[in-house]
Every structure is written in structure tokens, then in C-alpha cells.
Design a protein around this motif. Structure first.
Motif, short mmCIF file in Angstrom:
data_model
loop_
_atom_site.label_atom_id
_atom_site.label_comp_id
_atom_site.label_asym_id
_atom_site.label_seq_id
_atom_site.Cartn_x
_atom_site.Cartn_y
_atom_site.Cartn_z
N HIS A 153 -35.94 1.85 74.53
CA HIS A 153 -35.65 1.37 73.18
C HIS A 153 -34.84 2.34 72.34
N LYS A 154 -34.99 3.65 72.59
CA LYS A 154 -34.26 4.64 71.78
C LYS A 154 -33.16 5.33 72.59
N HIS A 155 -33.04 4.95 73.88
CA HIS A 155 -31.99 5.48 74.77
C HIS A 155 -32.06 7.01 74.88
N THR A 156 -33.27 7.53 74.82
CA THR A 156 -33.46 8.99 74.92
C THR A 156 -33.23 9.45 76.35
N LYS A 157 -32.52 10.57 76.48
CA LYS A 157 -32.30 11.14 77.81
C LYS A 157 -33.58 11.89 78.24
N CYS A 158 -34.00 11.63 79.47
CA CYS A 158 -35.25 12.23 79.93
C CYS A 158 -35.15 12.56 81.42
N ILE A 159 -35.55 13.78 81.77
CA ILE A 159 -35.59 14.23 83.17
C ILE A 159 -37.02 14.65 83.49
N ILE A 160 -37.55 14.13 84.59
CA ILE A 160 -38.93 14.45 85.01
C ILE A 160 -38.87 15.27 86.30
N LEU A 161 -39.70 16.31 86.35
CA LEU A 161 -39.81 17.12 87.57
C LEU A 161 -41.19 16.90 88.17
N ALA A 162 -41.23 16.65 89.50
CA ALA A 162 -42.53 16.36 90.11
C ALA A 162 -42.51 16.59 91.61
#
Length: 611
Positions: A153-162
Motif C-alpha cells: 500500500h505504501k510501496h516501501t522498499k524492503c529487503i529481508i535476510l533469512a
């Protein structure tokens, strides 16, 4: 996936204006994902005019806790241009320091928010990087649902490490483990598998030493060897390699002018014991216990495997921990192996004795290998099959000639016998078995006169059965000579211990036992009758001290593997102490009590050593 490909995909993702998903970077624990993010990906994020907001999910158990963390990270990044929402939340105008102070003096972040949520903030200029997803205690469906508010909805850039394999094993995700792949599709557009090659990331790992010019140059010069060692052992946990580099940094001042051969030995042994330590195979309790690491050399392994020449038994035999160590690390690198006690102790304990290390390097003289030893090593191992016929014939005659003249260590005559009887059986040499026996016994008698006593090697010979009756004759003769030499040394050691016990010299006795704590040849050399006789003459405090000394001698991990040679002595002493105790008069109550405790302690040790 190559790191260059990951970086290109991340760059494309960050450039896209209205993203609606996140990217997950998947890699095993310790592979350096966080390091990669903060060293390489950070630059790409910042080049795209975004600020990195790094948050570890480790231990976070609720959305409220995550919001609180996001809020704490968001406030300092606003600078002077705080928006109206934050002003109304904090009731502060433009003083960020006061806003932060108020935050920490209020009890909950939610008090500050006054009904608003973190999602009310504008994250357009940020890239949220969430690490340790597999350690997050929020159910993954709930977490992804929350993140979708930002990404979709807010087009936020997000990177997840796992470490993706472990996400399903997390306690909070067990009920939905089978649905994980469907759940992640709603939020994660791509999973990028991070499996870095040490060669490509090594320059980044040593970057922190760049200001230490000499050490940095040293690492650059030796990087090929270092990389090859860790690559050979398939080490992917960067924490292990970083630990190793820090150890090297401390050692380096002592080795920077050493011969390159010794430098390579030190680089190798430090890597080997760093890997063993970080994998939990060695602990700090082992720092004063050198096990068989000091005994291992080119001939050590051949002596062991020679016992199984011609063995047609299909059942796999149980190998000692030292054999396993050899096969794991030294099969291809025995020429680079030399045991430096100070380095072993530093890796395991954290204490580096610089004086001791310098002395070890100084005393490390080039090995002067005689022609007979070179020939012995060429011929008497499994690689004899690679020799050409002329060389085999020449070596087999030469080694036997030297063996007959007593040139070899007396314990090596078992290995010589094993191979030569094997050569006879396979029709590789033509010599009557009786003639071979005569030659070997003659040489063994000469060799034994040098009295080169070594208990650990003797124990190894005792450990293996010899089915060949001819070889058994040679082995029995080695035992006879060994026992004779041991008896002579026994008298000397027994006199020393008996004197200290009889004289109630507690301090010197404690010093002696401390010095010999890990010496396998120490107690087997003690005459039990002399030992008991001395105890009878001693005071009560000496019996109490002996009890504590013996407890300490066997108080470490894997003692059963390294002190089994003490069993006969301990059994004999325990039985004789019981007899002595039974003869005490009724008024000797304290003495009786001390003997009882000593016997109990010895019985406890015997249980340990008997498995």
C-alpha cells in the motif's frame, strides 16, 4: 547465485517506483548475509537515494514490539524536518534531542503515538532491511501481513535476510509450516540465494585491517593458502573465518620475520584448530590437553594403517579421534603440519604466550631427514604401488639392510614387519620368512639399546591385534624391550614421587603432578608397591592432598581417550589402599576417613576411564 546477479536484481528493485513486494536474501546462518548487506548492498541502497533502516528480528515476539523498534529507528533519521505528525506525538517543536529524550522517559512507544501507528510515517526515502527472520517469534503469516501494509500500500522498499530452511522450524511457525510457500508469495517477489565464494568476499573480510599496513600485506600475500584451507574444509560460516583472522592478527608480530615454511605451518595449524574450536570439537577445557596432536607426523598414520594390511574383514572398524582428525585435515597437508602448543592454547583459551611462541619458532629447525628415513617413508606405506619395479626392488633391499643394522626406531619394527611379510605373501620380494625374522630381531635389539622410550606409541601398538604369527613375534619383542626400558624409568619416577610423599612435601608434589598432568607416561612408570609404602609413612594431610591431586588429573573432557594407560596403575593402587585401610587401628579415624575419600575418588576415576 553470484553476488553480482544479486546486486543487479536489488538495484533494479530499488529503482522501480511503485514496488508492491519485498525481496528475501536466503543463506545459511553465518554465511555473511549481514556483512554483505552492510558492506555491499548498503552502497547500492544509498546510490538510489535511500536511507537504510536495519532491524534485527531476533527475539521479537509481537507486532507491537516491531512497531516500537521501527519508531525508535525512524525518529533519529528525520533530522530537522520533522513532520507535523511527529510534532504532535512528541509535543516538541524542532528539538530532536528533546523528542528522543521524551521517548525514553515515557513508558511505552504507544503513549507517544497517541492513537497513530508507525504506518502513518512516510517511508518513501527509506529501505527497511529486516534481518534474522528465522529467529523472529511472530508467526510468519502475521508478520508478512503487517509488512504488506508497507510494501503493497505504501510501496516501501524492503529487503529481508533469512535462513529460509529454519523459518519453518521456528516454534511460532510449526502450525503453518506447510503453508509457508503460499504465504510468502503474497509479500515476497523473489528469493535470492546467497552462497558466496570465499575468494570473492575475502578482500571485504580483510578490509578492516587495511590501516594496519604490514598485517594487511601479510594477509594479501598468504590469501591463496588461507582460502584453500577453508575451501577444502567447506567452511561457509564467515564468523569462523573472522575469528581465525583475529587470531592471526595477534600472532602476526611473532611470525612476520619467520621462515616462510614455518609461517605456512602456523597459518595451517591456526586454521585447523580454529575450525575444531568453533565447531565445538575442542573447548577451552582442552587448552592444556594436547591429546595426540604432538605425536602426529608423517610416520604416525602409516604405523596405524599398517596394522590392517591384508585384513579382509568387511566390517568397518572404529577409528580413534586422532585418526579421524588426520583423515579430515592432514591426508593432503601432512607436510604443512607441525604442532605449536602456544597457538593451540591461544585458540582454545584466548591467552597468547608470546615468549613461548617465539621460542617454539626459534627452536623449529629444518628437519634433517636421513636417507634411510626417506626410503622408509617411500616404501612402507600404501603408495608403494606407485613405485616402478626397479625403485621398489632397490628400496626394499636398502630399507631391510638398514633395519638389520638397527637404524630405525624400535617401535617402527612392527610396521616394517607388517609390510615385509605382506610383500612376501604377495610375492613382491623373495626372502624366506625365517631369514626376515632373524634380520628384524637383530636390528630391533640394536635399536632398543638407544632406549628411545615413547608410551603413546607403545599404547597404539597394544591397541591393534596382529593376526600374523610372524609379526606377533616382532611385536612381542618390542613389548619386551619397551617394558625393560620402562622398568628402568619406573624406578627413577617412583623414587621421586615416593620421596615427596614420604617427606610430606605437598608443594613439590603438587607442582610435579601439575607439570605432568597430561603426560601419559607419568603414572604408568610408578611402582605401586613403592607408592603405597610411601603413603603409609605420610601424614594425613598428604593423603588428603593426593585425593585432590588425582581428582584434578582426570578432570577434563574426553579423558577416556587419552588416559586409559593409567588404568592398571589406578586399579592396583585402589585395591592396595583398601587392604591398607582394613589394617588401621580404631583410633585412626581421620586417616581412615581420608583413605576412604581417596579410594572413592579413585573408583570414580576408574569408572570414567572404563567408559
Amino acid at each position: 547465485m553470484k553476488t553480482t546477479h544479486i546486486e543487479k536484481i536489488i538495484d533494479t528493485y530499488l529503482k522501480k517506483e511503485k514496488t508492491q513486494s519485498t525481496i528475501l536474501i536466503n543463506g545459511v546462518w553465518g554465511s555473511g548475509k549481514t556483512f554483505y548487506l552492510k558492506s555491499q548492498l548498503k552502497e547500492i541502497i544509498e546510490k538510489n537515494n535511500l536511507k537504510i533502516m536495519y532491524i534485527s528480528l531476533n527475539g521479537i515476539n509481537s507486532i507491537e514490539s516491531l512497531e516500537h523498534k521501527l519508531f525508535l529507528h525512524f525518529i533519529p533519521k528525520l533530522g530537522k524536518n520533522q513532520n507535523d505528525l511527529v510534532k504532535s506525538i512528541t509535543n516538541i517543536s524542532t528539538n530532536l534531542a528533546n523528542a528522543t529524550t521524551k521517548l525514553f522517559f515515557r513508558t511505552e512507544a504507544t503513549d507517544l503515538l497517541k492513537g497513530s501507528t508507525v504506518k502513518s510515517f512516510n517511508f518513501k526515502k527509506f529501505c527497511i532491511c529486516l534481518d534474522d527472520l528465522e529467529r523472529c517469534k511472530i508467526p510468519v503469516d502475521e508478520l508478512f501481513g503487517y509488512l504488506s501494509e508497507f510494501t503493497e500500500h505504501k510501496h516501501t522498499k524492503c529487503i529481508i535476510l533469512a535462513d529460509e530452511e529454519k523459518i519453518k522450524k521456528q516454534k511460532s511457525n510449526k502450525k503453518i509450516a506447510l503453508k509457508y510457500d503460499k504465504i510468502k508469495e503474497k509479500v515476497i517477489s523473489r528469493v535470492l540465494n546467497y552462497d558466496p565464494k570465499l575468494l570473492s568476499i575475502f578482500p571485504n573480510l580483510i578490509q578492516k585491517y587495511k590501516s594496519k599496513t604490514v598485517f594487511y600485506k601479510f594477509l594479501e600475500q598468504n590469501k591463496s593458502l588461507i582460502i584453500s584451507i577453508f575451501k577444502e574444509q567447506k567452511v561457509k560460516n564467515l564468523r569462523n573465518i573472522i575469528f581465525y583472522l583475529d587470531i592471526l592478527e595477534a600472532i602476526h608480530p611473532n611470525i612476520k620475520i619467520a621462515d616462510q615454511k614455518y609461517v605456512q605451518e602456523i597459518l595451517f595449524i591456526t586454521a585447523v584448530f580454529s575450525i575444531e574450536f568453533k565447531n565445538g570439537n575442542l573447548t577451552s577445557k582442552d587448552s592444556n590437553d594436547f591429546k595426540e596432536f604432538k605425536e602426529i607426523n608423517k610416520d604416525w598414520y602409516s604405523r596405524i594403517v599398517s596394522n590392517f594390511l591384508g585384513n579382509n574383514n568387511d566390517e568397518p572398524r572404529k577409528k580413534s579421534s586422532s585418526e579421524i582428525f588426520y583423515e579430515k585435515y592432514l591426508t593432503k597437508r601432512i607436510d604443512q603440519y607441525y604442532f605449536y602448543p602456544s597457538i593451540y592454547q591461544f585458540v582454545l583459551s584466548g591467552f597468547l604466550d608470546n615468549i613461548k611462541l617465539k621460542e617454539e619458532i626459534k627452536n623449529r629447525e629444518p628437519e634433517k631427514t636421513s636417507e634411510e628415513i626417506i626410503s622408509f617413508r617411500k616404501l612402507l606405506n600404501y603408495k608403494f604401488r606407485e613405485l616402478n619395479d626397479d625403485e621398489f626392488e632397490s628400496l626394499s633391499k636398502y630399507v631391510l639392510e638398514k633395519a638389520e643394522k638397527g637404524f630405525y626406531w624400535m617401535y617402527d619394527y612392527k610396521q616394517i614387519a607388517n609390510f615385509y611379510y605382506h610383500f612376501i605373501d604377495k610375492k613382491l620380494i623373495d626372502i624366506p620368512r625365517k631369514d626376515l625374522e632373524t634380520k628384524l630381531l637383530k636390528g630391533l635389539k640394536i635399536s632398543a639399546k638407544r632406549k628411545e622410550f615413547h608410551l603413546a606409541t607403545f599404547e597404539t601398538l597394544k591397541h591393534f591385534n596382529t593376526p600374523d604369527p610372524d609379526t606377533k613375534k616382532i611385536l612381542n619383542k618390542i613389548f619386551e624391550f619397551h617394558n625393560k626400558i620402562q622398568s628402568e624409568k619406573n624406578t627413577e619416577t617412583s623414587k621421586q614421587i615416593s620421596k615427596l610423599i614420604s617427606n610430606n612435601d605437598i608443594v613439590e608434589l603438587a607442582v610435579l603432578f601439575s607439570k605432568e598432568k597430561f603426560n601419559k607416561a607419568f603414572l604408568p612408570l610408578v611402582n605401586v608397591s613403592s607408592f603405597i609404602k610411601a603413603i603409609k609413612k605420610s601424614e594425613n594431610k598428604m593423603i588428603f592432598t593426593l585425593c585432590e591431586i588425582f581428582k584434578d588429573r582426570y578432570d577434563y573432557n574426553n579423558v577416556i581417550d587419552f588416559m586409559k594407560g593409567d588404568l592398571d596403575f589406578l586399579n592396583d593402587v585402589t585395591e592396595k589402599l583398601k587392604i591398607y585401610k582394613s589394617t588401621l587401628k580404631s583410633n585412626k579415624k581421620v586417616r581412615y576417613f581420608n583413605l576412604d575419600e581417596f579410594i572413592f575418588a579413585l573408583e570414580d576415576v576408574l569408572k570414567k576411564l572404563s567408559g
